[in-house]
Enzyme design. Structure first.
Site, PDB file in Angstrom:
ATOM      1  N   GLY A  17       0.811  -1.215   0.000  1.00 39.25           N
ATOM      2  CA  GLY A  17       0.000   0.000   0.000  1.00 39.25           C
ATOM      3  C   GLY A  17       0.843   1.263   0.000  1.00 39.25           C
ATOM      4  N   ASP A  18       0.193   2.402  -0.252  1.00 37.59           N
ATOM      5  CA  ASP A  18       0.843   3.711  -0.247  1.00 37.59           C
ATOM      6  C   ASP A  18       1.965   3.832  -1.275  1.00 37.59           C
ATOM      7  OD1 ASP A  18      -0.854   4.372   1.866  1.00 37.59           O
ATOM      8  OD2 ASP A  18       0.570   3.626   3.357  1.00 37.59           O
ATOM      9  N   LYS A  21      -0.547   5.257  -5.676  1.00 39.46           N
ATOM     10  CA  LYS A  21      -1.621   4.939  -6.630  1.00 39.46           C
ATOM     11  C   LYS A  21      -2.431   6.194  -6.969  1.00 39.46           C
ATOM     12  CE  LYS A  21      -3.129   1.964  -3.636  1.00 39.46           C
ATOM     13  NZ  LYS A  21      -2.001   1.984  -2.674  1.00 39.46           N
ATOM     14  N   GLY A  45      -5.945   5.827   1.714  1.00 39.06           N
ATOM     15  CA  GLY A  45      -5.653   7.262   1.720  1.00 39.06           C
ATOM     16  C   GLY A  45      -4.822   7.528   0.488  1.00 39.06           C
ATOM     17  N   HIS A  46      -5.444   8.121  -0.527  1.00 35.08           N
ATOM     18  CA  HIS A  46      -4.751   8.352  -1.790  1.00 35.08           C
ATOM     19  C   HIS A  46      -4.506   9.846  -1.966  1.00 35.08           C
ATOM     20  CE1 HIS A  46      -6.393   4.286  -3.533  1.00 35.08           C
ATOM     21  NE2 HIS A  46      -5.703   4.156  -2.417  1.00 35.08           N
ATOM     22  N   THR A  47      -3.231  10.207  -2.053  1.00 31.69           N
ATOM     23  CA  THR A  47      -2.873  11.612  -2.097  1.00 31.69           C
ATOM     24  C   THR A  47      -2.669  12.074  -3.535  1.00 31.69           C
ATOM     25  OG1 THR A  47      -1.641  11.122  -0.101  1.00 31.69           O
ATOM     26  CG2 THR A  47      -1.318  13.313  -1.048  1.00 31.69           C
ATOM     27  N   GLN A 229      -5.068  -0.208  -1.192  1.00 28.69           N
ATOM     28  CA  GLN A 229      -4.116  -1.065  -0.474  1.00 28.69           C
ATOM     29  C   GLN A 229      -3.082  -1.600  -1.474  1.00 28.69           C
ATOM     30  OE1 GLN A 229      -7.777  -1.743   0.430  1.00 28.69           O
ATOM     31  NE2 GLN A 229      -7.223   0.058   1.574  1.00 28.69           N
ATOM     32  N   THR A 305      -4.026   8.141   6.084  1.00 27.64           N
ATOM     33  CA  THR A 305      -5.311   7.913   6.738  1.00 27.64           C
ATOM     34  C   THR A 305      -5.198   8.035   8.251  1.00 27.64           C
ATOM     35  OG1 THR A 305      -6.104   6.516   4.964  1.00 27.64           O
ATOM     36  CG2 THR A 305      -7.160   6.191   7.086  1.00 27.64           C
ATOM     37  N   PRO A 309       3.525   6.598  11.575  1.00 23.94           N
ATOM     38  CA  PRO A 309       4.772   6.524  10.807  1.00 23.94           C
ATOM     39  C   PRO A 309       4.822   5.211  10.033  1.00 23.94           C
ATOM     40  CG  PRO A 309       5.218   6.405  13.185  1.00 23.94           C
ATOM     41  CD  PRO A 309       3.741   6.628  13.027  1.00 23.94           C
ATOM     42  N   ARG A 310       5.188   5.281   8.760  1.00 22.96           N
ATOM     43  CA  ARG A 310       5.307   4.047   7.974  1.00 22.96           C
ATOM     44  C   ARG A 310       6.671   3.420   8.235  1.00 22.96           C
ATOM     45  NH1 ARG A 310       3.237   7.251   2.680  1.00 22.96           N
ATOM     46  NH2 ARG A 310       0.998   7.194   3.076  1.00 22.96           N
ATOM     47  N   SER A 418       7.795   8.325 -11.562  1.00 20.54           N
ATOM     48  CA  SER A 418       7.362   9.541 -10.889  1.00 20.54           C
ATOM     49  C   SER A 418       8.528  10.094 -10.067  1.00 20.54           C
ATOM     50  CB  SER A 418       6.163   9.216  -9.996  1.00 20.54           C
ATOM     51  OG  SER A 418       5.815  10.341  -9.227  1.00 20.54           O
TER      52      SER A 418
HETATM   53  P1  GDP Z   1      -1.463   5.644  -2.291  1.00 23.79           P
HETATM   54  O1  GDP Z   1      -2.193   5.208  -1.086  1.00 23.79           O
HETATM   55  O2  GDP Z   1      -0.864   4.509  -3.063  1.00 23.79           O
HETATM   56  O3  GDP Z   1      -2.266   6.551  -3.192  1.00 23.79           O
HETATM   57  O4  GDP Z   1      -0.232   6.500  -1.766  1.00 23.79           O
HETATM   58  P2  GDP Z   1      -0.284   7.634  -0.609  1.00 23.79           P
HETATM   59  O5  GDP Z   1      -0.929   8.840  -1.164  1.00 23.79           O
HETATM   60  O6  GDP Z   1      -0.814   7.071   0.639  1.00 23.79           O
HETATM   61  O7  GDP Z   1       1.257   7.854  -0.349  1.00 23.79           O
HETATM   62  C1  GDP Z   1       2.118   8.254  -1.353  1.00 23.79           C
HETATM   63  C2  GDP Z   1       2.748   9.601  -0.966  1.00 23.79           C
HETATM   64  O8  GDP Z   1       3.841   9.854  -1.815  1.00 23.79           O
HETATM   65  C3  GDP Z   1       1.825  10.784  -1.141  1.00 23.79           C
HETATM   66  O9  GDP Z   1       2.126  11.763  -0.187  1.00 23.79           O
HETATM   67  C4  GDP Z   1       2.171  11.294  -2.535  1.00 23.79           C
HETATM   68  O10 GDP Z   1       1.885  12.665  -2.728  1.00 23.79           O
HETATM   69  C5  GDP Z   1       3.641  11.046  -2.549  1.00 23.79           C
HETATM   70  N1  GDP Z   1       4.220  10.783  -3.879  1.00 23.79           N
HETATM   71  C6  GDP Z   1       3.679  10.104  -4.915  1.00 23.79           C
HETATM   72  N2  GDP Z   1       4.576  10.006  -5.922  1.00 23.79           N
HETATM   73  C7  GDP Z   1       5.686  10.638  -5.502  1.00 23.79           C
HETATM   74  C8  GDP Z   1       6.975  10.849  -6.078  1.00 23.79           C
HETATM   75  O11 GDP Z   1       7.281  10.414  -7.182  1.00 23.79           O
HETATM   76  N3  GDP Z   1       7.885  11.518  -5.314  1.00 23.79           N
HETATM   77  C9  GDP Z   1       7.599  11.993  -4.073  1.00 23.79           C
HETATM   78  N4  GDP Z   1       8.551  12.639  -3.411  1.00 23.79           N
HETATM   79  N5  GDP Z   1       6.388  11.813  -3.504  1.00 23.79           N
HETATM   80  C10 GDP Z   1       5.471  11.139  -4.208  1.00 23.79           C
HETATM   81  P1  IMO Z   2      -3.831   2.717   0.494  1.00 19.59           P
HETATM   82  O1  IMO Z   2      -4.985   2.487  -0.471  1.00 19.59           O
HETATM   83  C1  IMO Z   2      -1.293   0.994   3.562  1.00 19.59           C
HETATM   84  C2  IMO Z   2      -3.144  -1.876   6.287  1.00 19.59           C
HETATM   85  C3  IMO Z   2      -3.329  -1.488   7.731  1.00 19.59           C
HETATM   86  C4  IMO Z   2      -3.208  -2.851   8.381  1.00 19.59           C
HETATM   87  C5  IMO Z   2      -3.905  -3.763   7.392  1.00 19.59           C
HETATM   88  C6  IMO Z   2      -5.361  -4.059   7.715  1.00 19.59           C
HETATM   89  O2  IMO Z   2      -3.703   4.111   0.955  1.00 19.59           O
HETATM   90  O3  IMO Z   2      -2.585   2.134  -0.069  1.00 19.59           O
HETATM   91  P2  IMO Z   2      -7.600  -2.623   7.586  1.00 19.59           P
HETATM   92  O4  IMO Z   2      -7.963  -1.326   8.206  1.00 19.59           O
HETATM   93  O5  IMO Z   2      -7.652  -2.606   6.080  1.00 19.59           O
HETATM   94  O6  IMO Z   2      -8.330  -3.797   8.144  1.00 19.59           O
HETATM   95  O7  IMO Z   2      -6.053  -2.848   7.999  1.00 19.59           O
HETATM   96  O8  IMO Z   2      -3.833  -3.111   6.137  1.00 19.59           O
HETATM   97  N1  IMO Z   2      -3.738  -0.926   5.312  1.00 19.59           N
HETATM   98  C7  IMO Z   2      -3.032  -0.106   4.532  1.00 19.59           C
HETATM   99  N2  IMO Z   2      -1.697   0.113   4.492  1.00 19.59           N
HETATM  100  N3  IMO Z   2      -2.110   1.636   2.703  1.00 19.59           N
HETATM  101  C8  IMO Z   2      -3.438   1.387   2.715  1.00 19.59           C
HETATM  102  O9  IMO Z   2      -4.289   1.878   1.789  1.00 19.59           O
HETATM  103  C9  IMO Z   2      -3.963   0.514   3.704  1.00 19.59           C
HETATM  104  N4  IMO Z   2      -5.199   0.083   4.016  1.00 19.59           N
HETATM  105  C10 IMO Z   2      -5.046  -0.818   4.996  1.00 19.59           C
HETATM  106  O10 IMO Z   2      -2.312  -0.611   8.154  1.00 19.59           O
HETATM  107  O11 IMO Z   2      -1.850  -3.242   8.423  1.00 19.59           O
HETATM  108 MG    MG Z   3      -2.266   5.535   0.975  1.00 17.29          MG
END
Ligand code: GDP
Ligand code: IMO
Ligand code: MG
Length: 439
Positions: A17-18, A21, A45-47, A229, A305, A309-310, A418
């Site tokens: 995850g994170d 996306k 949590g998609h930023t 995720q 979300t 800390p990751r 990216s």
């Molecule tokens: P998602 O859950 O997969 O949509 O990812 P998140 O939004 O939770 O976390 C990704 C973080 O990295 C966000 O704060 C984005 O704005 C940031 N991000 C995405 N692509 C890049 C990149 O290429 N470089 C940097 N520095 N940040 C990025």
């Molecule tokens: P995005 O879409 C990262 C993790 C939680 C926990 C496990 C189960 O932003 O990538 P849940 O609440 O789904 O039952 O938790 O999955 N988790 C994520 N980790 N990014 C996410 O979403 C996540 N959604 C759930 O931290 O370990």
């Molecule tokens: Mg996320």
């Protein structure tokens, strides 16, 4: 990507995850007509960062920042009505027009207050073995769905039936709380009253998501299926039980919106140039102490979300190769390359050993994955700023070498790189590297 007009592309996370996306979906959404979420709920949590403004989306698909793109939540998602309405209000307050742009499958299940209560309670009762969930009620909501005791969006059309389901679920939830010797209780009448208040605005969103997508594709539309995720959090293929409760991988995309698997033309896997995980569970390439701190602060690795800390670590080629196979990836989008700009040396895991013996596959057991040791390959860092690169050739040679190694390990071609949070900080990688195709 949509080069020949119509098409359906799934975008999935390939790690825990994170991966970024939201950023990649936003970039691809420029040419899309529909963006649909197929699983998960507000645990995501998609930023997306556009012109210096940051949007964090939990339920609403990341296509919402392009006016005119229709954004759908499929039958595979689980939706907390109040979270969705709050997210909608937040976007409207920031000037995003949502009129006729949002749709929610009438077959999607609702996340209700007792799901959140149970999520917290079950986590507390697991003690040291807790999963570290986001506390959004996801597991209990999917449990009700599979148990055939859930409430679907379309059920709100029949208040009598909704009341029956909610009363039975509350009674079961309160029994669980009693058994766990916890004090919290949920009052079914309060839940029903609160539901009644949001019923009209919620039912307005109800639609047949599968039909909309099938019709859209038939009319020459371009559809993005947005995963939440990551593949290693998949209920079947992830590091069970340290996973989420849905099918995050591409196989779930078709079922989660209501189309056939043959209708998906491409599957883009989003990977970070390194790895992070939030919550508990095995993580072979996790970095210790100070090194973790450096990557966390350079990558600003705090949950979108929960703010937790990751846990950062090196790129894991074994895990990504496994996930690439499960998803049938047709391409890769590598994110956050820029975060590695200052490293003199980088490491990537190219294999695992278990009890000193090489291990040829990604383990199916979390306990075994906990015991593997990564075999690292060291690669020289480029020690140059990549945030201004817009073409493959703009990247330092060592950065290209690093990316090519990731590509080999993943076994899927890189199509996007990216190099920053902003929409424009993206490199479209053509089939012949030196010739970028206009994004
Ligand atoms: P998602 O859950 O997969 O949509 O990812 P998140 O939004 O939770 O976390 C990704 C973080 O990295 C966000 O704060 C984005 O704005 C940031 N991000 C995405 N692509 C890049 C990149 O290429 N470089 C940097 N520095 N940040 C990025
Ligand atoms: P995005 O879409 C990262 C993790 C939680 C926990 C496990 C189960 O932003 O990538 P849940 O609440 O789904 O039952 O938790 O999955 N988790 C994520 N980790 N990014 C996410 O979403 C996540 N959604 C759930 O931290 O370990
Ligand atoms: Mg996320």
């Amino acid at each position: 990507m949509f080069e020949e007009g119509a098409g359906c592309v799934a975008v999935v996370g390939v790690q825990w995850g994170d991966e970024g996306k939201g950023k990649i979906v936003d970039v691809l959404a420029e040419r899309a007509t529909i963006v649909a979420r197929y699983q998960g709920g507000a645990n995501a949590g998609h930023t997306v960062r556009v012109e210096g403004e940051e949007f964090v989306l939990h339920l609403i698909p990341s296509g919402i920042l392009y006016p005119g793109v229709r954004c759908l939540m499929g039958n595979g998602t689980v939706v907390d009505p109040w979270t969705l309405l709050e997210e909608m209000a937040g976007l409207r307050a920031r000037g995003i027009d949502l009129e006729r742009r949002l749709g929610l499958s009438s077959r999607a299940h609702l996340v209700l207050p007792y799901h959140r209560m149970l999520d917290r309670a079950l986590e507390a009762s697991r003690g040291v073995d807790r999963i570290g969930t986001t506390g959004r009620g996801i597991g209990p909501a999917y449990r009700d769905k599979v148990n055939r005791t859930g409430l679907r969006v379309g059920d709100l059309r029949d208040p009598g039936r909704a009341a029956e389901v909610v009363r039975a679920a509350c009674s079961a939830a309160n029994d669980t709380m009693e058994r766990l010797e916890l004090d919290d209780r949920v009052d079914p009448e309060e839940v029903l009253e609160a539901l009644e208040a949001v019923r009209p605005s919620f039912l307005e969103l109800a639609t047949d998501v599968g039909q909309e997508i099938r019709d859209g594709l038939g009319e020459g539309g371009r559809v993005l299926l947005e995963g939440a995720q990551g593949s290693l959090l998949d209920i079947d293929h992830g590091t069970y039980p340290f996973v989420t409760s849905s099918t995050t991988t591409a196989g779930g995309a078709a079922a989660g919106v209501g189309i056939g698997p043959t209708m998906i033309d491409e599957v883009i896997g989003v990977v970070k140039a390194y790895t992070t995980r939030v919550g508990n569970g095995p993580f072979p390439t996790e970095l210790p102490g100070e090194e973790a701190e450096r990557l966390r602060s350079l990558g600003d690795e705090f949950g979108a979300t929960t703010g937790r800390p990751r846990r950062p670590g090196w790129f894991d080629g074994v895990a990504v190769n496994f996930a690439a196979g499960v998803n049938g990836l047709t391409g890769l989008a590598v994110t956050k390359l820029d975060v590695l700009d200052s490293f003199r040396e980088l490491q990537v895991a190219v294999g695992y050993t278990l009890e000193e013996e090489p291990l040829a596959r990604f383990p199916d057991s979390a306990a075994e994955l906990e015991r593997v040791r990564p075999v690292y390959e060291r690669l020289p860092g480029w020690e140059e700023d990549t945030t201004g690169a817009r073409r493959w050739d703009d990247l330092p040679e060592l950065a290209r070498g690093y990316l090519e190694r990731l590509e080999q390990l993943a076994g899927a071609p890189i199509q996007w790189v990216s190099v920053g949070q902003a929409r424009r900080q993206i490199i479209r990688v053509g089939p012949s590297r030196g010739v970028p195709i206009a994004g």
